[in-house]
Design a protein around this motif. Structure first.
Motif, short mmCIF file in Angstrom:
data_model
loop_
_atom_site.label_atom_id
_atom_site.label_comp_id
_atom_site.label_asym_id
_atom_site.label_seq_id
_atom_site.Cartn_x
_atom_site.Cartn_y
_atom_site.Cartn_z
N PHE A 4 6.29 4.41 -6.86
CA PHE A 4 6.02 3.29 -5.95
C PHE A 4 7.21 2.99 -5.03
O PHE A 4 7.00 2.75 -3.83
N PRO A 5 8.46 3.02 -5.52
CA PRO A 5 9.59 2.82 -4.60
C PRO A 5 9.62 3.87 -3.48
O PRO A 5 9.97 3.56 -2.34
N ALA A 98 0.55 13.72 -0.14
CA ALA A 98 1.81 13.37 -0.79
C ALA A 98 1.62 12.27 -1.83
O ALA A 98 2.32 12.23 -2.86
N VAL A 99 0.66 11.35 -1.57
CA VAL A 99 0.40 10.24 -2.49
C VAL A 99 -1.10 10.23 -2.79
O VAL A 99 -1.87 9.49 -2.17
N LEU A 105 -1.07 3.91 -2.84
CA LEU A 105 -0.71 4.06 -1.42
C LEU A 105 -1.00 2.77 -0.65
O LEU A 105 -0.14 2.27 0.08
N LEU A 106 -2.18 2.21 -0.83
CA LEU A 106 -2.53 0.99 -0.09
C LEU A 106 -1.69 -0.19 -0.58
O LEU A 106 -1.33 -1.06 0.23
N ALA A 107 -1.38 -0.21 -1.87
CA ALA A 107 -0.52 -1.28 -2.38
C ALA A 107 0.86 -1.22 -1.73
O ALA A 107 1.44 -2.25 -1.37
N GLY A 108 1.38 0.00 -1.55
CA GLY A 108 2.66 0.16 -0.89
C GLY A 108 2.61 -0.27 0.57
O GLY A 108 3.51 -0.97 1.07
N VAL A 112 4.73 -3.57 2.15
CA VAL A 112 5.66 -3.46 3.28
C VAL A 112 5.17 -4.29 4.45
O VAL A 112 5.93 -5.04 5.08
N LEU A 113 3.88 -4.18 4.76
CA LEU A 113 3.31 -4.97 5.85
C LEU A 113 3.44 -6.46 5.58
O LEU A 113 3.83 -7.23 6.47
N GLY A 114 3.11 -6.87 4.37
CA GLY A 114 3.17 -8.28 4.02
C GLY A 114 4.58 -8.83 4.10
O GLY A 114 4.80 -9.92 4.63
N ALA A 115 5.55 -8.08 3.59
CA ALA A 115 6.95 -8.53 3.62
C ALA A 115 7.45 -8.65 5.05
O ALA A 115 8.11 -9.64 5.42
#
Length: 255
Positions: A4-5, A98-99, A105-108, A112-115
């Motif tokens: 996840f990172p 790759a993922v 993938l969508l959680a990542g 990032v989008l949310g932050a």
């Protein structure tokens, strides 16, 4: 299996390397602050005409956030482009190779989008508030007044949830042009039109834009169906539904 990172780092690199996403975030700030400042100045210069014979308290906070309606468009476009660019370029196939864990993938992407959207939205909300209040003159309020700080954060959360809602819709549709073709009319045509039709305006009150406007109110207005907390929960429900729909479609459809 990608960690996840690693997904977070990859998504952050994608977003900051695309100029269109950076410019839409900048536009969210400029438009919201600029229109809010203009409306505050006009309100101050024409306060007697603006208020008329109204008996309800003047809400200086929601007044300066009136320009957020145009900021909505920019943050929606940001959410659409951040997801849709990969589909339009075909890079989504490489990303899924790759993922392969599509929910991860969508959680990542969402994290990032949310932050990023939250950071920009908080800055936008506070700058809009302070600039607008400085232009309202004797009619202004302060951040320490009851419910004002909550309303400022409400504006930031509303913009953030709009971004994630747009990202979820784009994931479901797999096409940024189609997503914009759905979202823009929904927020800027369908919702305002339904709000003006007596037989269906009750339904329109549960659309995310109306619910978001409740989040920025300092005073509870008579005749309104719900307050800021309910508005937040309604917006959250729309956002969650779009993201869950995005996960389901991403799992079941090819890129």
């Amino acid at each position: 299996m990608a960690s996840f990172p690693a997904v977070l780092r990859s998504e952050w690199t994608k977003i900051r390397s695309v100029r269109s996403t950076v410019w839409t975030l900048a536009l969210t700030f400029v438009v919201t602050v600029g229109v809010g400042a203009l409306l505050a100045l006009l309100t101050n210069n024409n306060f007697a005409e603006f208020r008329g014979n109204r008996q309800t308290p003047f809400d200086a906070t929601s007044t300066v956030f009136s320009g957020i309606e145009l900021g909505e468009l920019a943050i929606i476009v940001f959410g659409v482009l951040a997801i849709g660019n990969e589909y339009s370029s075909g890079m989504i196939r490489l990303t899924l190779a790759a993922v392969p864990q599509r929910a991860t993938l969508l959680a990542g992407k969402t994290a990032v989008l949310g932050a990023l959207a939250l950071a920009v939205s908080v800055v936008t909300a506070f700058v809009t508030f302070f600039v607008g209040q400085s232009l309202l003159g004797p009619h202004s309020t302060t951040i320490g007044e009851p419910n004002v700080l909550r309303a400022v954060f409400g504006a930031a959360l509303y913009l953030t949830m709009l971004c994630l809602f747009a990202a979820g819709v784009t994931t479901m549709l797999h096409n940024q042009t189609l997503a914009l073709g759905v979202l823009v009319p929904f927020f800027f045509l369908l919702s305002p039109i339904l709000s003006a039709v007596p037989k269906v305006k009750t339904l329109a009150r549960y659309f995310p834009d109306y619910a978001g406007s409740r989040m920025m109110l300092v005073y509870q207005q008579q005749g309104q169906p719900y307050g800021p907390l309910a508005g937040f929960l309604i917006c959250l429900a729309w956002t969650a539904a779009a993201l869950v729909g995005g996960v389901l479609v991403l799992k079941r459809r090819d890129a």
